[in-house]
Write a protein that holds these residues in place. Sequence first.
Motif, mmCIF file in Angstrom:
data_model
loop_
_atom_site.group_PDB
_atom_site.id
_atom_site.type_symbol
_atom_site.label_atom_id
_atom_site.label_comp_id
_atom_site.label_asym_id
_atom_site.label_seq_id
_atom_site.Cartn_x
_atom_site.Cartn_y
_atom_site.Cartn_z
ATOM 1 N N VAL A 739 0.852 -1.194 0.000
ATOM 2 C CA VAL A 739 0.000 0.000 0.000
ATOM 3 C C VAL A 739 0.895 1.255 0.000
ATOM 4 N N THR A 756 -10.541 -9.667 0.248
ATOM 5 C CA THR A 756 -10.546 -8.422 1.017
ATOM 6 C C THR A 756 -9.137 -8.033 1.433
ATOM 7 N N MET A 764 -3.547 4.409 3.247
ATOM 8 C CA MET A 764 -4.041 4.456 1.870
ATOM 9 C C MET A 764 -4.080 5.863 1.299
ATOM 10 N N THR A 770 -9.085 1.937 -6.290
ATOM 11 C CA THR A 770 -9.103 0.670 -5.545
ATOM 12 C C THR A 770 -8.080 -0.305 -6.140
ATOM 13 N N LEU A 782 -12.043 -3.220 0.309
ATOM 14 C CA LEU A 782 -11.191 -2.588 1.315
ATOM 15 C C LEU A 782 -11.945 -2.451 2.628
ATOM 16 N N LEU A 784 -11.352 -0.435 5.575
ATOM 17 C CA LEU A 784 -10.545 0.688 6.061
ATOM 18 C C LEU A 784 -10.703 0.783 7.566
ATOM 19 N N LEU A 798 -12.652 3.215 -3.903
ATOM 20 C CA LEU A 798 -11.844 4.100 -3.056
ATOM 21 C C LEU A 798 -11.976 5.549 -3.493
#
Length: 839
Positions: A739, A756, A764, A770, A782, A784, A798
């Motif tokens: 990431v 996932t 992020m 995404t 995701l 988060l 995202l």
Amino acid sequence: MNIELPIQQVLPELKKLFREQDTGVLIAEPGAGKTTVVPLSLLEEPWLNGRKIMMLEPRRLAARSAAARMAAALNENIGQTVGYRVRMDTRVSQATRIEVVTEGVLTRMLQQDQGLEDTAMIIFDEFHERHLHGDLGLALALESRAMLRPDLKVLIMSATLDPDPICTLLGEGTRTIDCPGRTFPVETRYVSKPASAVLEEFTAQTVVKALEQQEGDVLVFLPGAREIHRTERELSKLNLSSHVEVHTLYGSMPIERQDEAVRPAVEGNRKVVLSTSIAESSLTLPGVRVVVDAGLSRASVFSPRTGMSRLVTQPVSKASADQRRGRAGRIAPGVCYRLWSEEVHDGLPEAARPEIASADLAPLALELAAWGVQSPAELQWLDIPPAAAYGQAQALLRQLGGLDDTGRITPFGRRMNALGVHPRLASMLLRAAELGLASYASMLAALLQEPAGLRSSGSAGAGTDLRPRVEALLMASSSGAPQAAAGVADIAAVRRILQESRQLRTALGPAPEDPERPGEDSCGLLLSFAYPDRIGQRREDGRYLLSSGRGVQLSQAESLSRSAYLVAAEADDQGADARILLAAPVGEQLLLDYGADLIEEDVHIAWDRSTRSVRAHRRLRIGAILMKESTIAQPPEDQVLEALLSGIRTEGQDCLPWTKSSRQLADRLRFLHRHLPGWPDLEADHVSAELEDQLSPFLAGMRSASDLKKLSMPDVLLSGLSWEQRQQLDREAPTHIQVPSGSRIPVDYSRPEDPTLAVRLQEMFGQQDTPRIAGGRVPLTLHLLSPAHRPVQVTRDLTNFWRETYFEVKKDLKGRYPKHYWPDNPMEAMATNRAKPRS
């Protein structure tokens, strides 16, 4: 006084019919005189041309009685112009032109001479009774007409038969002649037995009432010998007049007592004859003007499923009830007392089921095989034998050695058929002769043919064990004193058994003499030759499992109860575990030594759930019975492998040594199988064929769940992939995603349809889209997380999150985590795995 019988009215028409054609049906009501008048009236017909008339009677007593009455009409002795052939009794001569035979005898004669060259006509009398051998005899006679004797004449006679089906069977042009009218009318009275009344007591009371109210002799119909003797005892309590004679009449009685029962009463006396359905047709009992009918009959019903027969007591049909009523109108007007109501009568079946529909078909199947046909469909039948029962009969005959695998009769089967007894007993007799037990087996077979099975309560005959009965009979035979076996049965029955035994021993021909004292297990061994499907093995609870798979039990504790193995010659075939009626013990070693043709040997290699391992055994079985089992030290590896794989399928994937990394690898492979073609199927809830293929090379030498722990599941899973697929696996389904913060976050593939990535939101920052895997085909879902690793948002978009949702989330998180970095432009901000980015 000579009384003109109704049948005489149709004799000219009957003669004309058979001068013009070869088949016909005569329907004449009870009392018409067809049985004795018709054969005599045809004696001078030109088509006889010196040949005989053969008349089939269903029962021995009726056959002998009909022959006697015809001989008396000619002022001759039996055996001159008119004779008879019944089992164990033949009276014919060179001069005999009318032979009255029973059904089994006709079958024997047709088998010995399929053309019956010395016979011009066969008469099937009382064909409505539809006995098995009657149907068989007709089928063979029609085959003989079709193939060898087109001139053979066939006449079917009955009082209650529907003529249309039989005319169709006999062929185009077959005509029916009706002879209506009974000699005298018979009044029918319904005297319904109360539900609480005992049959024998109520019957006896009705007989006494009939004697008081009516004239003449009384014929009483009861279902069997047991009810007859009970009714006889009840009558003895009712102080009958000394001028009333009470007689019994049933099939297993001595001939002398049967003849006494049908003879006219002494002048000045009246008779009461207590009879089974043996007196229903073809018999004339002089003096009978009253019938008392209990409305019941006893029949043997065969079960193809269990291979056993059981006796059932059932209501008679309307046709049988009419036949019985007709016995009262032979010499004068009569009365019939029916021990049921008119409403019950309306519900009775029109006619009884033909015996061929419910009988043991093993004798018929052997007869057909000896005739040269393998399927009943090759012959003409009024009712074709049921396929299931016939198939079961053929299976038994193969087991007995009478048929080969193609259904053709074997040389041993021909010898069986020649003995004229049930195939079970024939097989036993022939094998016993080879072992030097011919006399013992002949006595045993004669005993087993007794309808009552000699189950009386004499000291020698008590219990279920057959051995004391046979030994008592052998003692009576050697001493020449039937009373020596009187503890087993009445003397008349003993004489009948001894006579049958001698005939069977003669039929076997030369054979070694029996030992002075046969072995203790001889009886059981011989029974195993007759009843291979009824060899029983004792269970832990004392019940027995038969080789057929049927459960049986002894009704009470006795000497047989301790036997590890027995053979059930007779059982009642009722309930989950049938009750054994007659049996004898047999040793396991004897079964192994003499039952080679019954024993099946197999190697059983299978997964044992109790030990969670593969067990390999060699097993000896007789049908459902496991005789012996031994462990195989070095079983074939391919069978061990299949059993181990079966165990893995049974136990499921949990028996394999999965680790966290191997489960993730399996999940990644499942993910690629779902999204890319050509990848193996590794479903999580079962062991797939692909996984079995991958496991197999790694299972060599393994036999148990503990051995499986040595497996390396990653090696197993990767073994099924090519080098290109391994590269594609790392590329399309990576274990981790890097990431923006620089962290490598593991991908969760546990849901292949929705992989996932659980990552802190701050790591992020700066990631605009995404992350995708499978070559960009699949976006990750995701999860988060907050700085405390708690979920704050789940998204597969995202970009939209940053634009629409982030600022709401930021307000909440900034208040809870004020020291952490919460930029205003997350798409341009620097990602961090710390509270704030480094300067």
